[in-house]
Design a protein around this motif. Structure first.
Motif, mmCIF file in Angstrom:
data_model
loop_
_atom_site.group_PDB
_atom_site.id
_atom_site.type_symbol
_atom_site.label_atom_id
_atom_site.label_comp_id
_atom_site.label_asym_id
_atom_site.label_seq_id
_atom_site.Cartn_x
_atom_site.Cartn_y
_atom_site.Cartn_z
ATOM 1 N N TRP A 235 0.824 -1.210 0.000
ATOM 2 C CA TRP A 235 0.000 0.000 0.000
ATOM 3 C C TRP A 235 0.854 1.254 0.000
ATOM 4 N N TYR A 236 2.026 1.163 0.620
ATOM 5 C CA TYR A 236 2.904 2.329 0.609
ATOM 6 C C TYR A 236 3.524 2.533 -0.778
ATOM 7 N N ALA A 237 4.028 1.460 -1.352
ATOM 8 C CA ALA A 237 4.705 1.580 -2.653
ATOM 9 C C ALA A 237 3.754 2.136 -3.715
ATOM 10 N N ARG A 238 2.506 1.674 -3.670
ATOM 11 C CA ARG A 238 1.538 2.160 -4.656
ATOM 12 C C ARG A 238 1.298 3.660 -4.495
ATOM 13 N N LEU A 239 1.120 4.060 -3.262
ATOM 14 C CA LEU A 239 0.878 5.473 -2.988
ATOM 15 C C LEU A 239 2.090 6.306 -3.397
#
Lengths: 273, 273
Positions: A235-239
């Protein structure tokens, strides 16, 4: 999230893979932020595309590199996939074919660079030729060595042709990769995503990390910078990638292009039709 | 929504453009149904793609044809755009280039047919060569006449190569087109979508309707059938195309492919890594 841009003396080995620099929220907050960002990114992309219709020659290229299971597919699905497919030129580079191997390693890459108004996305790229190419010694060392400079020249050409080049490495932890591969082996609906070769590559982990380190040292340029994104938390990498795209398009100062025809004349023609 | 498949004696001129055959709900219900369908379509698409990784050679090709503003872009954005971009091969065919014109009209089309496991989407297609080609007399009548049979042979080849071919005409009303073009002229953020040529084509409306009628009479085959979708209500047309795709993939009886490796052996290798 400009902190993700690597700087002088960058050392990959000292970077945490489970960090979330620039974002204080949790998974739930990230989901909300991602949905919000999708709307922003969509509008920016549409403006970017619209301008190309009236002569703006700018292009955007996002290069995605990572170890297996790091989440490139998820970026494509959830970040890139949230904008209009008509504005995206996605290319997944596989192992080169025999025909491709008879050419310079950049030959097949050059053919797929994005056109004006498009966001090109390379899922793997010419960097494979100095990553697996180096680790597996697919070419003589002197040849590999030459490639870094060839890559820099190639990317400078792209920039000179009005392409903004963003290079992203999703930085996954060794342990987290094991968890993700295990999941693919555990679930029948994920079996197709697993390849025995994934473990072969995993066994060469330190070699790949070193090959990435060399990539950063030799191809991180002002023209085409690298961003290293901690990827243990999907979820962090996507954001983070979404915001890289948003920041890049925002800096282009995009507005809706003026009509290239006389609006009143056209209204009259339409009314009479 | 199989009712949308045209049958013997089909007459385009007698079809309502504001109907919603097979769907009793309103716009709001359609939005909910579309969101639900997106989940179903996504899973089907992933299975379709997964099977191609273990040797399934099937392909799917969706051909989209319509008058300007009928909503092809919306279909691409909201129906196709809801599935994983990695499983989509979208091609927007523009007016042929000079280089393309030196070849047979199918030359550039053949190069872009989808590979195994992919959903190819043609936004305009070889049918332009018997639509604008016929209306604008871009080729001698005998040449145009020959093309219908060439198209049928080409599409039969695709089918023989395990491609399911779905051809969709979004059927827009003359009055509704006027409303939509006017909107593009009214809003500064829509100006870029308007082209003075759109009104030129609009003035040839009856000729285009006739050209479509001939297309249906000569290229609606069991191998590659036509579906005519009333398009005055965008929400209906999107839902209808989505369900065409869902129905088509459902009939393929897709399941997750079995592992092509020994799962237990791989678990042991991974554990030891």
């Amino acid at each position: 999230m400009n902190a993700l841009r690597i700087g002088p003396g960058f050392v990959l080995a000292s970077q945490r893979t489970d960090a979330t620099p620039g974002f204080a929220g949790d998974k739930r907050a990230a989901a909300a932020a991602l949905a919000e960002g999708a709307t922003v990114l969509s509008e920016l992309q549409e403006k970017f595309f619209a301008n190309s219709r009236s002569g703006d020659t700018r292009k955007l290229l996002l290069v995605l590199q990572a170890m297996d299971t790091a989440g490139k597919g998820g970026i494509v699905r959830h970040v890139v996939g949230a904008v209009d497919p008509q504005g995206i030129d996605l290319v997944a580079f596989k192992a080169p074919t025999r025909a491709e191997l008879t050419h310079d390693f950049l030959w097949r890459i050059r053919k797929r660079v994005p056109g004006a108004g498009l966001i090109g996305v390379f899922d793997r790229s010419h960097y494979e030729d100095v990553l697996i190419g180096r680790v597996r010694q697919l070419a003589p060392p002197a040849e590999i060595d030459k490639r870094y400079e060839q890559i820099n020249e190639f990317e400078q050409e792209l920039v000179d042709d009005d392409t903004t080049v963003i290079k992203v490495m999703l930085h996954l932890g060794f342990d987290e990769q094991k968890v993700r591969l295990a999941k693919r082996l555990d679930r029948a609906d994920k079996h197709w995503k697993y390849n025995p070769g994934d473990v072969d590559e995993r066994m060469l982990w330190p070699d790949y990390q070193e090959a990435y380190q060399v990539v950063f040292e030799r191809t991180h340029t002002d023209a085409a910078p690298w961003f290293v994104i901690p990827a243990d938390k999907k979820w962090y990498a996507r954001l983070a990638v979404q915001h890289l795209l948003i920041d890049t398009l925002t800096r282009m100062n995009l507005d809706w292009p003026a009509a290239t025809y006389d609006v009143e004349v056209e209204k009259a023609r339409l009314a009479a039709s």
